[in-house]
Design an enzyme around this catalytic site. Sequence first.
Site, PDB file in Angstrom:
ATOM      1  N   GLU A   1      27.743  94.431  99.092  1.00 28.57           N
ATOM      2  CA  GLU A   1      26.579  95.293  98.841  1.00 28.57           C
ATOM      3  C   GLU A   1      26.171  95.236  97.365  1.00 28.57           C
ATOM      4  O   GLU A   1      24.986  95.091  97.041  1.00 28.57           O
ATOM      5  CB  GLU A   1      26.941  96.715  99.251  1.00 28.57           C
ATOM      6  CG  GLU A   1      25.900  97.776  99.019  1.00 28.57           C
ATOM      7  CD  GLU A   1      26.451  99.155  99.363  1.00 28.57           C
ATOM      8  OE1 GLU A   1      26.383 100.050  98.488  1.00 28.57           O
ATOM      9  OE2 GLU A   1      26.970  99.330 100.483  1.00 28.57           O
TER      10      GLU A   1
ATOM     11  N   HIS B   1      33.027  95.220 102.056  1.00 23.16           N
ATOM     12  CA  HIS B   1      31.640  95.481 102.451  1.00 23.16           C
ATOM     13  C   HIS B   1      30.849  95.986 101.246  1.00 23.16           C
ATOM     14  O   HIS B   1      29.750  95.513 100.949  1.00 23.16           O
ATOM     15  CB  HIS B   1      31.624  96.521 103.570  1.00 23.16           C
ATOM     16  CG  HIS B   1      30.288  97.166 103.830  1.00 23.16           C
ATOM     17  ND1 HIS B   1      29.744  98.125 102.986  1.00 23.16           N
ATOM     18  CD2 HIS B   1      29.380  97.011 104.829  1.00 23.16           C
ATOM     19  CE1 HIS B   1      28.568  98.507 103.440  1.00 23.16           C
ATOM     20  NE2 HIS B   1      28.341  97.850 104.560  1.00 23.16           N
ATOM     21  N   ASN B   2      31.429  96.950 100.525  1.00 25.80           N
ATOM     22  CA  ASN B   2      30.732  97.516  99.373  1.00 25.80           C
ATOM     23  C   ASN B   2      30.586  96.506  98.243  1.00 25.80           C
ATOM     24  O   ASN B   2      29.604  96.524  97.507  1.00 25.80           O
ATOM     25  CB  ASN B   2      31.472  98.761  98.879  1.00 25.80           C
ATOM     26  CG  ASN B   2      31.262  99.957  99.783  1.00 25.80           C
ATOM     27  OD1 ASN B   2      30.899  99.803 100.946  1.00 25.80           O
ATOM     28  ND2 ASN B   2      31.502 101.144  99.271  1.00 25.80           N
TER      29      ASN B   2
ATOM     30  N   SER C   1      30.012 103.194 107.047  1.00 25.44           N
ATOM     31  CA  SER C   1      28.853 102.773 106.275  1.00 25.44           C
ATOM     32  C   SER C   1      27.570 103.132 107.001  1.00 25.44           C
ATOM     33  O   SER C   1      27.491 103.073 108.228  1.00 25.44           O
ATOM     34  CB  SER C   1      28.887 101.254 106.026  1.00 25.44           C
ATOM     35  OG  SER C   1      27.762 100.852 105.267  1.00 25.44           O
TER      36      SER C   1
ATOM     37  N   LYS D   1      36.119  97.945 104.337  1.00 20.63           N
ATOM     38  CA  LYS D   1      34.988  98.722 103.809  1.00 20.63           C
ATOM     39  C   LYS D   1      34.795  98.454 102.314  1.00 20.63           C
ATOM     40  O   LYS D   1      33.667  98.385 101.824  1.00 20.63           O
ATOM     41  CB  LYS D   1      35.220 100.212 104.057  1.00 20.63           C
ATOM     42  CG  LYS D   1      34.145 101.137 103.459  1.00 20.63           C
ATOM     43  CD  LYS D   1      32.743 100.787 103.933  1.00 20.63           C
ATOM     44  CE  LYS D   1      31.717 101.869 103.677  1.00 20.63           C
ATOM     45  NZ  LYS D   1      31.678 102.444 102.345  1.00 20.63           N
TER      46      LYS D   1
END
Length: 471
Positions: free
Chosen positions: A191, A187-188, A130, A184
């Site tokens: 986001e 994480h997105n 990222s 990940k």
Amino acid sequence: MKGDNYVFGMIGLGTMGRNLLLNVADHGFKVAGHDKDEKKTSLLTSTSGKDNVKGFTSINEFIDSLKKPRAIMMLVPAGKIVDNVIDELTPLLDKGDLIIDGGNSHFTDTNRRVQTLKEKGLHFFGMGISGGEEGARKGPSMMPGGDPEAYKVVQSIFEAVAAKVNGEPCVTYIGPGASGHFVKMVHNGIEYGIMQLMAETYEMMKKGLNLPDEKIHATFEEWSNGRLQSFLMDITRDILSFKEKGSDHLLLHDIKDEARSKGTGKWTSQVAMDLQTPLSVIDVAVSMRDLSKYKALRVKAAAMYGVGGASPMKASTEMVQSLEAALYFSTILAYAQGMHLLSQASNEFKYDLKLDRIALIWRGGCIIRSAFLEDIHQAYKADRDLPHLLLDKNIQKKISSLLPATRSVVSTAIQSGIALPAFSSALSYFDSFRSERMPSNVIQAQRDYFGAHTYELIGKEGVFHTQWFVK
């Protein structure tokens, strides 16, 4: 030509692949890149200007140039292309070599590839990266998952090139299998949630409070220096002041209100439902991106129903301050829901995730880096078995102080006809989470009534069914 000189290889020399490879070279490692496009291999060499970087269009020459055990990263689009590259690579590799997928592959695909390559004696890592192209060049946050022994081959490289916060690299071994890509993905998802919250904050200021562009920008600038400091806050601040050369208005006003996505937010919501872990803020963020695409329908609805609500909103310093508190509250909820999903997935998939370490590596380099991640790190450092972030006593103090302002903002928006779905879902999630007794007993009774699905009773063992309808 067999050289066995290069310690790290990259397949896919687009912007991300080239920048990350140059980053590795900048830290003194000899690197090789492969791309079938000769222009990209030439650009790699010319951009570097160093003798420790070499580009290859021949896959065989590229493989032969790498030191054993070979460490090869792919930065290619997720999906079938990843499998195609792996199929091309595997006949050329030796047992013990390491392939790293640095793209946004779905974690289930990574699971499959880990197993397939393990049977061939090859190591496979799914690594979330990222930070975008700038992060790749200057220091990203990286989330590698796979065989811990294989990670040692590349550990020194990754720690050198990762972003640093207080001297600590923003990379850590995540766990086995597809854990790196799973982290990940979450994480997105977080986001998505935070981006939606910031968009709704702008909506409240622009449409609800009728603030001029200059005031909105000044407010975001002030917030970017406070407790809301984050990468997403910084870039939103910049967007809110950007005008193209010669223009008298913000570029933002010319951009279509139809948001796109690459699917990672949707994946997060889907797996959360599979694991029965509610992610209301992220779910709403995904839904609002989808709703934004129905522009023609929204235009017709606006003409039919009009805009606005029963109570016009009054702009005031107090309301702007309340909005800042509500954004902080809702952002905490977005992080808390994401961390809860990681906790549940760690148990379900046997990832043994270290949530304190994950929060630590998200503090720098990545898109969701923020001042609040230090609070998350401290919470899980103090209690590595913390079942939910909202149960941390320090987080509880923050939430309690922010709650009145959040209720005020959400209720005012509803009365004024301003849509704040992510704010509202964050507040409703919290109110449900803190409810010792939810109205779910009604749902169980309904299920038993129409489908004889049974129910359980308080203080009594067993399952029960009632003939609710008497003829």
